[in-house]
Write a protein that holds these residues in place. Structure first.
Motif, PDB file in Angstrom:
ATOM      1  N   GLU A 239      -7.534   5.053   1.576  1.00  0.00           N
ATOM      2  CA  GLU A 239      -8.176   5.388   0.310  1.00  0.00           C
ATOM      3  C   GLU A 239      -9.305   6.406   0.444  1.00  0.00           C
ATOM      4  O   GLU A 239      -9.573   7.113  -0.521  1.00  0.00           O
ATOM      5  CB  GLU A 239      -8.660   4.134  -0.405  1.00  0.00           C
ATOM      6  CG  GLU A 239      -9.453   3.179   0.439  1.00  0.00           C
ATOM      7  CD  GLU A 239      -9.900   1.983  -0.390  1.00  0.00           C
ATOM      8  OE1 GLU A 239      -9.453   0.887  -0.091  1.00  0.00           O
ATOM      9  OE2 GLU A 239     -10.679   2.193  -1.328  1.00  0.00           O
TER      10      GLU A 239
ATOM     11  N   GLU B  70      -7.892  -6.409  -1.341  1.00  0.00           N
ATOM     12  CA  GLU B  70      -8.749  -5.952  -0.252  1.00  0.00           C
ATOM     13  C   GLU B  70      -9.771  -7.031   0.107  1.00  0.00           C
ATOM     14  O   GLU B  70      -9.974  -7.350   1.280  1.00  0.00           O
ATOM     15  CB  GLU B  70      -9.462  -4.672  -0.660  1.00  0.00           C
ATOM     16  CG  GLU B  70     -10.330  -4.121   0.463  1.00  0.00           C
ATOM     17  CD  GLU B  70     -11.155  -2.922   0.021  1.00  0.00           C
ATOM     18  OE1 GLU B  70     -10.700  -2.204  -0.880  1.00  0.00           O
ATOM     19  OE2 GLU B  70     -12.240  -2.736   0.577  1.00  0.00           O
ATOM     20  N   TYR B  71     -10.384  -7.619  -0.922  1.00  0.00           N
ATOM     21  CA  TYR B  71     -11.419  -8.609  -0.620  1.00  0.00           C
ATOM     22  C   TYR B  71     -10.818  -9.906  -0.115  1.00  0.00           C
ATOM     23  O   TYR B  71     -11.368 -10.553   0.778  1.00  0.00           O
ATOM     24  CB  TYR B  71     -12.301  -8.833  -1.852  1.00  0.00           C
ATOM     25  CG  TYR B  71     -13.327  -7.753  -1.977  1.00  0.00           C
ATOM     26  CD1 TYR B  71     -13.039  -6.580  -2.641  1.00  0.00           C
ATOM     27  CD2 TYR B  71     -14.556  -7.879  -1.361  1.00  0.00           C
ATOM     28  CE1 TYR B  71     -13.953  -5.558  -2.711  1.00  0.00           C
ATOM     29  CE2 TYR B  71     -15.485  -6.870  -1.432  1.00  0.00           C
ATOM     30  CZ  TYR B  71     -15.184  -5.713  -2.108  1.00  0.00           C
ATOM     31  OH  TYR B  71     -16.096  -4.698  -2.162  1.00  0.00           O
TER      32      TYR B  71
ATOM     33  N   LEU C 174       0.835  -1.206   0.000  1.00  0.00           N
ATOM     34  CA  LEU C 174       0.000   0.000   0.000  1.00  0.00           C
ATOM     35  C   LEU C 174       0.864   1.248   0.000  1.00  0.00           C
ATOM     36  O   LEU C 174       0.670   2.180  -0.787  1.00  0.00           O
ATOM     37  CB  LEU C 174      -0.896   0.038   1.241  1.00  0.00           C
ATOM     38  CG  LEU C 174      -1.972  -1.000   1.473  1.00  0.00           C
ATOM     39  CD1 LEU C 174      -2.913  -0.516   2.549  1.00  0.00           C
ATOM     40  CD2 LEU C 174      -2.715  -1.260   0.215  1.00  0.00           C
TER      41      LEU C 174
ATOM     42  N   PHE D 231      -5.363  -4.571  -6.479  1.00  0.00           N
ATOM     43  CA  PHE D 231      -5.628  -3.977  -5.163  1.00  0.00           C
ATOM     44  C   PHE D 231      -7.007  -4.375  -4.664  1.00  0.00           C
ATOM     45  O   PHE D 231      -7.201  -4.691  -3.487  1.00  0.00           O
ATOM     46  CB  PHE D 231      -5.567  -2.449  -5.260  1.00  0.00           C
ATOM     47  CG  PHE D 231      -4.182  -1.908  -5.295  1.00  0.00           C
ATOM     48  CD1 PHE D 231      -3.281  -2.195  -4.293  1.00  0.00           C
ATOM     49  CD2 PHE D 231      -3.774  -1.103  -6.325  1.00  0.00           C
ATOM     50  CE1 PHE D 231      -2.008  -1.696  -4.318  1.00  0.00           C
ATOM     51  CE2 PHE D 231      -2.507  -0.594  -6.364  1.00  0.00           C
ATOM     52  CZ  PHE D 231      -1.617  -0.885  -5.367  1.00  0.00           C
TER      53      PHE D 231
ATOM     54  N   ASP E   2     -11.077   3.223   6.627  1.00  0.00           N
ATOM     55  CA  ASP E   2     -10.444   3.100   5.320  1.00  0.00           C
ATOM     56  C   ASP E   2      -9.666   4.360   4.942  1.00  0.00           C
ATOM     57  O   ASP E   2      -9.762   4.859   3.839  1.00  0.00           O
ATOM     58  CB  ASP E   2     -11.474   2.754   4.239  1.00  0.00           C
ATOM     59  CG  ASP E   2     -12.464   3.865   4.030  1.00  0.00           C
ATOM     60  OD1 ASP E   2     -12.616   4.668   4.951  1.00  0.00           O
ATOM     61  OD2 ASP E   2     -13.064   3.925   2.945  1.00  0.00           O
TER      62      ASP E   2
ATOM     63  N   THR F 240      -7.851  -4.520   7.292  1.00  0.00           N
ATOM     64  CA  THR F 240      -8.292  -4.689   5.914  1.00  0.00           C
ATOM     65  C   THR F 240      -8.647  -3.359   5.255  1.00  0.00           C
ATOM     66  O   THR F 240      -9.139  -3.345   4.140  1.00  0.00           O
ATOM     67  CB  THR F 240      -9.524  -5.604   5.861  1.00  0.00           C
ATOM     68  OG1 THR F 240     -10.422  -5.199   6.888  1.00  0.00           O
ATOM     69  CG2 THR F 240      -9.151  -7.032   6.069  1.00  0.00           C
ATOM     70  N   ASN F 241      -8.390  -2.249   5.947  1.00  0.00           N
ATOM     71  CA  ASN F 241      -8.678  -0.918   5.407  1.00  0.00           C
ATOM     72  C   ASN F 241     -10.130  -0.771   4.989  1.00  0.00           C
ATOM     73  O   ASN F 241     -10.426  -0.216   3.939  1.00  0.00           O
ATOM     74  CB  ASN F 241      -7.781  -0.610   4.208  1.00  0.00           C
ATOM     75  CG  ASN F 241      -6.338  -0.589   4.597  1.00  0.00           C
ATOM     76  OD1 ASN F 241      -5.993  -0.025   5.629  1.00  0.00           O
ATOM     77  ND2 ASN F 241      -5.495  -1.209   3.805  1.00  0.00           N
ATOM     78  N   ARG F 242     -11.012  -1.279   5.825  1.00  0.00           N
ATOM     79  CA  ARG F 242     -12.421  -1.156   5.513  1.00  0.00           C
ATOM     80  C   ARG F 242     -13.023  -0.045   6.344  1.00  0.00           C
ATOM     81  O   ARG F 242     -12.543   0.263   7.423  1.00  0.00           O
ATOM     82  CB  ARG F 242     -13.139  -2.477   5.855  1.00  0.00           C
ATOM     83  CG  ARG F 242     -12.736  -3.607   4.996  1.00  0.00           C
ATOM     84  CD  ARG F 242     -13.450  -3.583   3.698  1.00  0.00           C
ATOM     85  NE  ARG F 242     -14.884  -3.735   3.898  1.00  0.00           N
ATOM     86  CZ  ARG F 242     -15.744  -3.863   2.891  1.00  0.00           C
ATOM     87  NH1 ARG F 242     -15.323  -3.827   1.664  1.00  0.00           N
ATOM     88  NH2 ARG F 242     -17.022  -4.005   3.135  1.00  0.00           N
TER      89      ARG F 242
END
Lengths: 216, 375
Positions: B251, B276-277, B164, B272, B248, B242-244
């Motif tokens: 992003e 993520e998923y 990232l 990417f 997040d 998980t950058n959710r």
């Protein structure tokens, strides 16, 4: 397994050399990561999975991210007013005042600092001493040894070499003093860091603008 | 203590075993890669449901006569991810002129590969017995089983943050750079708490091996009951990892446009996206394994090793993972994004002290009732 060992060792060495030779700090960090991965592979081949995983977790995971975090704040591309990141002296990156005269070329190779070389050689000597002078200390570990320290209720569990239990036995049974010394050392370092941070905020003449204001 | 390791060391692997291992790798990878399109569809459907929209509902079967009554069936938009993927493949593969080309190209792989590696240690079932009683062996529903499996999973997953950060840095873009800084800052603020939460669970079960942790849960209680505080901390940190949403930041569309992957298009962006998923799926697997009993369910024998009985394990595991994934999606569309400094103070000032206190209490209780914890 031997082939894998040699391969990982070579990868680690190449990563290490590239880390020192590379003049872009980000690429140095990447090479360091490669070197960590190679070292972890070497540990895996030696059946020391706990050490290998710790190598990745602590060095490649935590410490390298800290380096990266700092590097993100030092814009390596604009320090010398140059366009591309490839032509930056990695020393200059950490010393923003050292701007080269107009027209001078950035040195391709930077000679090592003699003090740093001395310290590195000292560490190497200590490690060589540990490897070649203390073999019988580590000789008693076979692939599986009986862990006397874990014996409880007459059950003596088998402790695998290089596993978490194996490392624990060595650390707390054979080298408790070294462990305590290391913990005191780290504690002192943390205290020092807190002290430095405190002094920095106390000396600041005007309070730093709160991060929150930009979003309000 | 080293139950599975002893089983594995008891015999030398044969050619059949190598083949089965390769099959396991393919099956696990294929299973996750086929769950991801469904996840994307689910995400869009749940988003639409929460926002009172229809969501994707057009892309389905073509209007061909041979399909009979199914001709032109919309399939609730299930084929939408396929259309998305074709769009991404056909897009121009673009590299900004001032980007650092080498890093720009390898960064998506640096995100994806570590996450995919992490799945290798997750047990998704007990396994089945092949061959006779003498020369037979147990085929585990787990790709790699070694003494420090849980550490390995977190170690390699934490490597993906390098991808990232380098992605944002190499694209020579202000937003990308800010996304990078946020990614690395985010990681150092939640990781310590996350490991301490896991450590509390490891202390409770007395093993670093994920299958041992699952078996402990099947004989005692699920981790969510044994370590509720650790579960909550781990769940929060898993969202950050998980950058959710609500974490997040790298992003953060409204603030940073797209953050670290702003300059990426085509299949590099898809990488990417997949990362993520995939990360979400692996994190859900870890949550299920550590806290929700893994492949076991009360009433179903945990270590049945006939082939048919062993299939219950992966089935139960998948259902549990899907439930956690649904939670992921629902949280994304229900909660607003935290402010950036709020995560840092949450991580350092709240989660780490709580996790430390939890760890100390666990250690004291563990020493007091040591006999019941040691196997």
């Amino acid at each position: 397994m031997e082939v894998l060992f040699v391969f990982c060792a070579i990868v680690a060495l190449i990563g290490g050399v590239l880390c020192v030779v590379q003049r872009n700090a980000i690429y140095s960090l990447l090479s360091l990561l490669v070197s960590f991965a190679g070292t972890a592979g070497v540990f895996f081949c030696l059946d020391a999975s706990f050490v290998a995983v710790s190598q990745i977790l602590i060095y490649a995971g935590a410490i390298a991210v800290l380096f990266l975090f700092v590097l993100m704040f030092t814009d390596t591309r604009t320090v010398l007013g140059m366009g591309t990141p490839r032509v930056v002296d990695s020393r200059a990156v950490f010393n923003p005042d050292a701007k080269p005269e107009a027209g001078t070329r950035v040195k391709r190779f930077v000679l090592p600092n003699p003090l740093a070389a001395l310290i590195s050689l000292g560490v190497l000597a200590a490690m060589l001493f540990a490897i070649f002078k203390l073999p019988e200390r580590f000789g008693k570990f076979g692939p599986l040894v009986e862990g006397e320290g874990l014996a409880r209720d007459g059950i003596v569990p088998m402790v695998q070499f290089g596993s978490a239990s194996g490392i624990t036995l060595v650390t707390f049974q054979d080298f408790p003093l070294a462990f305590e010394v290391v913990s005191i050392l780290i504690f002192a370092a943390v205290l020092g860091a807190v002290l430095l941070a405190k002094r920095h905020t106390a000396q600041a003449t005007e309070p730093e603008p709160a991060v929150a204001t930009e979003d309000e | 203590m080293f139950l599975a390791a002893d089983v594995a060391a008891a015999h030398s692997p044969s050619a059949l075993e190598y083949l089965l291992n390769a099959l396991k790798v393919l099956a696990a990878f294929g299973a996750i890669m086929s769950v991801i399109p469904f996840m994307i569809w689910l995400e869009r459907k749940v988003a639409a449901w929460i926002q009172h929209r229809d969501g994707p509902n057009k892309v389905g079967l073509p209007r061909w006569k041979i399909l009979g009554p199914l001709s032109g069936f919309h399939m609730w938009g299930l084929l939408q991810p396929l259309a998305d993927m074709i769009k991404l493949i056909l897009k121009e593969d673009f590299i900004p002129r001032r980007a650092d080309k080498f890093l720009f190209v390898i960064a998506p792989a640096l995100v994806f590969v570590p996450i995919a590696l992490a799945f290798s240690v997750i047990p998704f079932g007990w396994g089945f017995h092949v061959g006779g009683a003498e020369d037979g062996f147990l085929v585990r529903y787990q790709i790699a089983d070694f003494g420090t499996g849980i550490l390995f999973a977190f170690a390699v997953m934490s490597m993906s943050v390098h991808g990232l950060t380098l992605a944002g840095w190499s694209s020579y873009n202000k937003y990308g750079q800010m996304g990078s800084v946020r990614a690395s800052a985010q990681m150092i603020s939640y990781e310590a708490a996350m490991f301490m939460a896991v450590l509390a669970m490891v202390m409770t079960t007395g093993s670093l091996q994920l299958d041992d942790i699952v078996l402990w849960q099947s004989t005692h209680v699920w981790g969510i009951l044994a370590q509720p505080i650790a579960f909550v901390i781990f769940l929060i940190c898993a969202f950050a990892e998980t950058n959710r949403l609500p974490f997040d930041f790298p992003e953060a569309e409204p603030e940073l446009v797209a953050g670290y992957h702003i300059e990426y298009g085509s299949m590099k962006f898809a990488m990417f996206f997949l990362g993520e998923y995939y990360g979400m799926v692996v994190q859900s697997c870890l949550i299920v394994t550590l806290f929700l009993g893994g492949w076991t369910l009360p009433g179903i024998p945990a270590t049945a090793d006939s082939f048919l009985a062993s299939l219950a394990g992966p089935l139960v595991f998948s259902v549990k993972v899907m439930c956690v994934l649904f939670l992921y999606v629902q949280v994304r569309w229900s909660l607003p994004r935290f402010r950036f400094d709020q995560l840092m103070s949450l991580g350092w000032k709240r989660l780490i002290p709580i996790a430390l206190a939890n760890l100390v209490v666990t250690a004291i209780l563990g020493v007091t009732f040591a006999a019941s914890n040691m196997r």
